[in-house]
Write an enzyme that holds these catalytic residues in place. Structure first.
Site, mmCIF file in Angstrom:
data_model
loop_
_atom_site.group_PDB
_atom_site.id
_atom_site.type_symbol
_atom_site.label_atom_id
_atom_site.label_comp_id
_atom_site.label_asym_id
_atom_site.label_seq_id
_atom_site.Cartn_x
_atom_site.Cartn_y
_atom_site.Cartn_z
ATOM 1 N N LYS A 1 0.812 -1.213 0.000
ATOM 2 C CA LYS A 1 0.000 0.000 0.000
ATOM 3 C C LYS A 1 0.850 1.270 0.000
ATOM 4 O O LYS A 1 2.036 1.251 0.319
ATOM 5 C CB LYS A 1 -0.972 -0.019 1.184
ATOM 6 C CG LYS A 1 -2.096 -1.040 0.990
ATOM 7 C CD LYS A 1 -3.165 -0.951 2.045
ATOM 8 C CE LYS A 1 -4.327 -1.888 1.701
ATOM 9 N NZ LYS A 1 -5.380 -1.879 2.733
ATOM 10 N N ARG B 1 -3.481 -10.396 4.984
ATOM 11 C CA ARG B 1 -3.948 -10.351 3.593
ATOM 12 C C ARG B 1 -2.788 -9.846 2.731
ATOM 13 O O ARG B 1 -2.322 -8.718 2.907
ATOM 14 C CB ARG B 1 -5.155 -9.427 3.474
ATOM 15 C CG ARG B 1 -5.796 -9.401 2.101
ATOM 16 C CD ARG B 1 -7.039 -8.521 2.112
ATOM 17 N NE ARG B 1 -7.728 -8.532 0.834
ATOM 18 C CZ ARG B 1 -7.450 -7.712 -0.183
ATOM 19 N NH1 ARG B 1 -6.478 -6.809 -0.042
ATOM 20 N NH2 ARG B 1 -8.126 -7.787 -1.313
#
Length: 380
Positions: free
Chosen positions: A326, A360
């Protein structure tokens, strides 16, 4: 004689077993070894003075602002330093005290009784849309199924399939179009009975799409809206599915437009309490909580949530963290998504250290290896 200084992150249970300490002693000593730092906000100054004395009486301590002893201000923040055993003793003492300490006693008891996190599971990410922020997660039809099989072989215990991007600024997609994107992969995974080799999760908040997946071997609903839609909560209850309740401030279109919180942990706690109650009202028994890294949070918010993730273990449900590649990594070390695996591993291992049970990730093989090394270091 020789003395060795051990890491405070050592597996205390394994050490006590090695010493052949009796079972009763192991339980007592393990409680003494678990140290908690509890930041208490807006405490009545009278309560602070009582709690300070009670903490000292059981061997713990309470850090308070200067002037607390003379009630310089009516309310203060404080930092409680105590072991699990000391928290248990304090929770009993404060039941008889005024100034809101009876309510605090319940919180102390909850933190004292938190169970050790379970084994960590890697959730592999597969996207069937063209606009996911990381190109390496985009697959279609047979290629997606082949990638799923590879991730299972690499150690993924959960596969998370999504057909709509939730990156900041991403556009909403009609329900029928989302279904068209994920349907071939759902059908193929069902035909090959891949749900017998790993748990399958659908990253969606569209009832029609979720219903289709749950009818075909999927058992987890990864809802970035945190069960905002009653229809999604109802489906989870009817199918006995696990609901992943994620926190997001705003929507994917607005969430990164200067996100602000008056009390980050307080607001997320209130959100989870509300959505857990909603889930239970619809008969949902299996719940996972996700603090929503990057979903309406600044870099500082994200780092604090990972560093102090243990706070949310108070609910007693598994915690999921997804920081894979991210943009928060690029805000620390300028980089493209394809260059962010090292930063991802650093964030995820810290999340595991602080109580995450599901990670995740786009890179299953790298995470499986990193987690095995972590386990060998601290839990062998």
């Amino acid at each position: 004689m020789r003395v060795e200084q051990l890491s405070t992150r050592s597996d205390i249970a394994a050490l006590l077993e090695r010493l052949d300490v009796d079972a009763g002693g192991r339980k007592i000593l393990a409680a003494k070894a678990a140290l908690h730092f509890l930041y208490i906000r807006d405490l009545h100054v009278g309560a602070a003075n009582i709690l300070k004395q009670d903490a000292l009486s059981v061997g713990a301590d309470l850090a308070v602002p200067k002037g607390t002893i003379v009630a310089k201000t009516p309310r203060v923040d404080a930092l409680l330093l105590a072991t699990s055993r000391q928290l248990q003793e304090l929770s009993r003492k404060e039941l008889a005290q005024p100034f809101g300490l009876k309510e605090l006693a319940a919180e102390l008891k909850r933190f004292a009784g938190m169970q050790k996190p379970g084994p960590v599971k890697v959730m592999g990410v597969v996207n069937t849309n063209e606009d996911s922020f990381f190109a390496g997660s985009r697959f279609k039809d047979s290629a997606a199924v082949a990638h799923i099989e590879t991730m299972i072989e690499e150690g993924a215990l959960i596969i998370d399939l999504g057909g709509v991007s939730s990156r900041p600024g991403s556009a909403a997609v009609p329900e029928h179009e989302e279904l068209e994107r994920v349907k071939p992969v759902i059908d193929a995974a069902y035909a090959h009975r891949l749900y017998e080799r790993a748990a399958f999760s659908l990253d969606s908040y569209a009832p029609r799409v979720i219903s289709y997946a749950l009818e075909r071997g999927f058992s987890i609903v990864n809802d970035i809206t945190g069960l905002a839609d009653d229809a999604v909560a109802k489906l989870c209850g009817e199918y006995g599915a696990t609901a992943v309740i994620m926190h997001m401030q705003g929507t994917p279109q607005t969430m990164q437009a200067q996100p602000e919180y008056n009390d980050l942990f307080g607001e997320l706690t209130d959100f989870f309490e509300s959505r857990i109650a909603k889930a239970k009202a619809f008969g949902v028994e299996q719940i996972v909580l996700d603090v929503g890294i990057g979903f309406g949070k600044t870099l500082e918010h994200n780092l604090k949530l990972i560093r102090d993730l243990e706070h949310f273990r108070r609910f007693g449900y598994p915690l999921l963290v997804g920081a894979s590649r991210k943009s928060m990594i690029a805000k620390i070390v300028p980089s493209e998504p394809s260059e962010r695996l090292p930063g991802t591993l650093a964030l995820h291992l810290e999340a595991v250290r602080n109580g995450a049970e599901i990670i995740r990730a786009h890179d299953v093989k790298a995470h499986t290896q990193a987690l095995k090394i972590y386990e060998a270091l601290y839990h062998a």
